[in-house]
Motif scaffolding. Structure first.
Motif, PDB file in Angstrom:
ATOM      1  N   ALA A  45       0.821  -1.213   0.000  1.00 38.32           N
ATOM      2  CA  ALA A  45       0.000   0.000   0.000  1.00 38.32           C
ATOM      3  C   ALA A  45       0.855   1.264   0.000  1.00 38.32           C
ATOM      4  O   ALA A  45       0.426   2.298  -0.494  1.00 38.32           O
ATOM      5  N   PHE A  46       2.059   1.192   0.558  1.00 40.64           N
ATOM      6  CA  PHE A  46       2.877   2.395   0.746  1.00 40.64           C
ATOM      7  C   PHE A  46       3.897   2.567  -0.379  1.00 40.64           C
ATOM      8  O   PHE A  46       4.483   1.595  -0.858  1.00 40.64           O
ATOM      9  N   THR A  47       4.107   3.833  -0.767  1.00 41.60           N
ATOM     10  CA  THR A  47       5.236   4.157  -1.643  1.00 41.60           C
ATOM     11  C   THR A  47       6.378   4.762  -0.831  1.00 41.60           C
ATOM     12  O   THR A  47       7.516   4.759  -1.283  1.00 41.60           O
ATOM     13  N   ALA A  48       6.077   5.289   0.342  1.00 43.05           N
ATOM     14  CA  ALA A  48       7.116   5.847   1.224  1.00 43.05           C
ATOM     15  C   ALA A  48       6.552   5.916   2.639  1.00 43.05           C
ATOM     16  O   ALA A  48       5.382   6.254   2.836  1.00 43.05           O
ATOM     17  N   VAL A  49       7.412   5.580   3.616  1.00 43.19           N
ATOM     18  CA  VAL A  49       7.027   5.675   5.028  1.00 43.19           C
ATOM     19  C   VAL A  49       7.907   6.740   5.678  1.00 43.19           C
ATOM     20  O   VAL A  49       9.134   6.684   5.574  1.00 43.19           O
ATOM     21  N   ALA A  50       7.276   7.704   6.320  1.00 47.76           N
ATOM     22  CA  ALA A  50       7.997   8.815   6.958  1.00 47.76           C
ATOM     23  C   ALA A  50       8.037   8.589   8.462  1.00 47.76           C
ATOM     24  O   ALA A  50       7.406   9.315   9.244  1.00 47.76           O
ATOM     25  N   ALA A  51       8.797   7.568   8.881  1.00 49.66           N
ATOM     26  CA  ALA A  51       8.780   7.159  10.289  1.00 49.66           C
ATOM     27  C   ALA A  51       9.354   8.241  11.202  1.00 49.66           C
ATOM     28  O   ALA A  51       8.788   8.522  12.275  1.00 49.66           O
ATOM     29  N   ASP A  52      10.476   8.834  10.803  1.00 49.75           N
ATOM     30  CA  ASP A  52      11.107   9.829  11.676  1.00 49.75           C
ATOM     31  C   ASP A  52      10.209  11.035  11.890  1.00 49.75           C
ATOM     32  O   ASP A  52      10.056  11.533  13.014  1.00 49.75           O
ATOM     33  N   ARG A  53       9.641  11.494  10.808  1.00 51.70           N
ATOM     34  CA  ARG A  53       8.730  12.632  10.894  1.00 51.70           C
ATOM     35  C   ARG A  53       7.538  12.303  11.800  1.00 51.70           C
ATOM     36  O   ARG A  53       7.146  13.109  12.656  1.00 51.70           O
ATOM     37  N   ALA A  54       6.981  11.110  11.616  1.00 52.02           N
ATOM     38  CA  ALA A  54       5.820  10.716  12.405  1.00 52.02           C
ATOM     39  C   ALA A  54       6.186  10.571  13.884  1.00 52.02           C
ATOM     40  O   ALA A  54       5.393  10.946  14.765  1.00 52.02           O
ATOM     41  N   ARG A  55       7.379  10.026  14.157  1.00 46.46           N
ATOM     42  CA  ARG A  55       7.805   9.895  15.565  1.00 46.46           C
ATOM     43  C   ARG A  55       7.943  11.274  16.211  1.00 46.46           C
ATOM     44  O   ARG A  55       7.563  11.464  17.374  1.00 46.46           O
ATOM     45  N   ALA A  56       8.472  12.230  15.477  1.00 50.77           N
ATOM     46  CA  ALA A  56       8.620  13.582  16.032  1.00 50.77           C
ATOM     47  C   ALA A  56       7.251  14.203  16.316  1.00 50.77           C
ATOM     48  O   ALA A  56       7.049  14.831  17.366  1.00 50.77           O
ATOM     49  N   LYS A  57       6.328  13.993  15.386  1.00 52.29           N
ATOM     50  CA  LYS A  57       4.980  14.549  15.570  1.00 52.29           C
ATOM     51  C   LYS A  57       4.285  13.903  16.778  1.00 52.29           C
ATOM     52  O   LYS A  57       3.648  14.592  17.596  1.00 52.29           O
ATOM     53  N   ALA A  58       4.401  12.578  16.879  1.00 50.41           N
ATOM     54  CA  ALA A  58       3.759  11.873  17.990  1.00 50.41           C
ATOM     55  C   ALA A  58       4.370  12.300  19.329  1.00 50.41           C
ATOM     56  O   ALA A  58       3.645  12.503  20.319  1.00 50.41           O
ATOM     57  N   ALA A  59       5.673  12.453  19.354  1.00 47.99           N
ATOM     58  CA  ALA A  59       6.330  12.869  20.606  1.00 47.99           C
ATOM     59  C   ALA A  59       5.883  14.273  21.005  1.00 47.99           C
ATOM     60  O   ALA A  59       5.659  14.560  22.196  1.00 47.99           O
TER      61      ALA A  59
END
Lengths: 491, 63
Positions: A45-59
């Protein structure tokens, strides 16, 4: 495990848990990343996963909540967006190799900013047909997205990644884009809700290429409530400010419901025919009306959309034709050659047709129509067989979504789950800015989206796995997960 | 509209917008043009009450 960390958690449940402090946004995100790692190699389903960005937002969300700041109606809800929508820090591909060397987007699209302003966490980009030109999400650069209900079958398109990620339980909500049915069609084949909002109510700023006069961004989710939460956040303030979610429980009592006959009652296979009958019976619909000039409306919408699809691509067609996906190359060449008179006549027809449709919607609050003429066909099918005829897959899948596309009215695909069978959706259609009516429709006395069904849930069977990547395949699970509860048959 | 030749149109339109169409793609492009021509004929032949200007999104531009 907290309910909010499960694959079947709704956006509403996740947000409530994060708001109360029962779980952190970070914990929700990490559970989501684990699901991506486990399931996306199968689903794609994904073409790109922005894990670092998402972790920063969640934190940041967790820190704000600890500081006493209310985290918003979509607190901690992970979401992904169709790969045509800008995510700051990622290259916006449009599902195309032509953009592989582009710099990352400098800022988020307005729709991403609005969902994140409501507390949601953007986690990545989702697969699509190249530039949205297709209905099966078969993509030369990123590979095919597979249907979670049966990975040998298409997820539909062009927002196939957006529908599959929701159906697989990877994400509770996603954003897609709908020109000629690209939200409604994959939603039908994947068994999820998909809303094409009233055109003009959701911002098109930060989308790849020209937005044209047909397409719009909209949400996909597993419940009407989650669709409403996203819609309210997407519309933001100003003229379109709304609280659709507050009207859900009003139900369909008093609404004038009708089904569309003629064109919309023909060309369905046995699955679609059963689904229409099931939905009409569940909603006790007896009225049948004629949608004005559906075949010409479909033709006009296609002429407008195809003409507009070529805008801005002439240089790439001249200089890098082989960079286009083989499935779209000849189509974009043709679209770049269309005469203005075809486009202008189509727009002229569209104006007349919209007026006729609005007249119909003075007599009917919500119109019920099929969403697709069949369930998901196998990946790679160039034709599908309906009524004894072999028909081209892409155009035929859009047969019922496209006549509505030129009207600017909202349309919602609602999933229908039948035990032991592949899902298929129905479309609900209403006057501009009446998404609230679409989201209120459910059987009288039936279960309501957002509320777990009575009876013991089979939670163990809810958790998807690479071997069984969709948890909504059985009726008991579907009831618990609130997928398709509107029209699902009893087991 | 009934004598539409998609190959002849392809050649003329491609020249007009300076868009070379390689031989390998001519049949596919012509097939797309023929399909869209049939749709255009259906729309253009439909009698509409006059006047009706193009319904461009965002409102008609008075200019």
């Amino acid at each position: 495990m907290s309910d909010a960390l499960r694959a079947d958690a709704s956006a509403a449940a996740v947000a409530a848990a994060v708001q109360s402090g029962a779980v952190s946004a970070t914990a929700v995100l990490e559970a989501t990343l684990k699901r991506i790692a486990a399931l996306d190699p199968t689903i794609n389903a994904f073409t790109a996963v922005a894990a670092d960005r998402a972790r920063a937002k969640a934190a940041a969300l967790d820190a704000s909540r600890r500081a006493g700041i209310a985290p918003g109606p979509l607190a901690g809800v992970p979401f992904g967006v169709k790969a045509m929508i800008d995510i700051a820090g990622l290259t916006t591909s449009g599902g195309s190799a032509l953009h592989a060397g582009d710099p990352p987007a400098a800022r988020d699209a307005v729709v991403v900013r609005r969902l994140e302003a409501a507390g949601a966490v953007c986690i990545g980009a989702l697969n699509m047909d190249e530039f949205g030109m297709g209905g099966t999400t078969e993509n030369a650069r990123f590979g095919s997205t597979r249907n979670p209900h049966d990975p040998t079958r298409t997820a539909g398109g062009s927002s196939g990644g957006s529908a599959a990620a929701v159906a697989a339980g990877i994400l509770p909500v996603t954003l897609g884009g709908d020109g000629l049915g690209s939200i409604r069609l994959p939603a039908s084949l994947c068994g999820v809700y998909g809303l094409r909002p009233t055109r003009g109510t959701v911002s098109a700023e930060g989308l790849l290429g020209e937005s044209g006069t047909i397409g719009t961004v909209g949400p996909l989710a597993r419940s009407a409530r989650d669709v409403a939460l996203c819609l309210d956040a997407l519309c933001g303030g100003g003229l379109a400010a709304r609280r659709t979610v507050d009207t859900l429980d009003a139900g369909a009592d008093g609404l004038r419901l009708a089904r569309a006959g003629g064109y919309f009652a023909e060309g369905l296979d046995d699955d679609a025919t059963e689904a229409v009958a099931l939905a009409a019976a569940a909603l006790r619909i007896t009225a049948c009306v004629d949608f004005p000039e559906p075949a010409r409306a479909r033709a006009a919408a296609m002429l407008v959309h195809t003409s507009e699809s070529a805008v801005g691509k002439l240089e790439a067609l001249r200089a890098n034709l082989e960079g286009f996906d083989p499935l779209t190359r000849e189509r974009f060449l043709a679209h770049a050659l269309l005469p203005a008179q075809w486009y202008l006549h189509a727009q002229r027809f569209r104006r007349w047709h919209t007026a006729e449709v609005l007249r119909l919607l003075e007599r009917v609050d919500v119109l019920l129509l099929p969403a697709t003429p069949c369930v998901a066909p196998p990946l790679g099918s160039r034709t599908i067989r309906i009524g004894g005829r072999d028909l081209p897959t892409g155009p035929t899948l859009g047969w019922f979504a496209q006549p509505l596309a030129g009207t600017d009215c909202p349309a919602l695909t609602v999933p229908i789950l039948r035990p032991g069978k592949l899902p298929i959706g129905m479309q609900l259609f209403a006057a501009p800015h009446r998404e609230d009516l679409l989201l209120r429709v459910r059987p009288r006395g039936g279960r309501r989206p957002g509320r777990p069904a009575a009876g013991p849930p089979t939670r163990a069977s809810c958790e998807p796995s690479p071997q069984s990547p969709c948890y909504s395949v059985c009726a008991t699970t579907a009831a618990h997960c609130n997928i398709g509860t509107v029209f699902s048959l009893p087991p | 509209m009934n004598t539409f030749d998609p190959y002849a149109y392809l050649d003329a339109a491609a020249a007009a917008v300076d868009l070379p169409v390689p031989a390998a793609y001519r049949d596919g492009v012509a097939a797309n043009l023929a399909r869209l021509h049939a749709m255009a004929a259906d729309v253009i032949d439909f009698p509409l009450p006059a006047p009706a200007d193009p319904a461009l999104a965002g409102g008609d531009d008075p200019a």
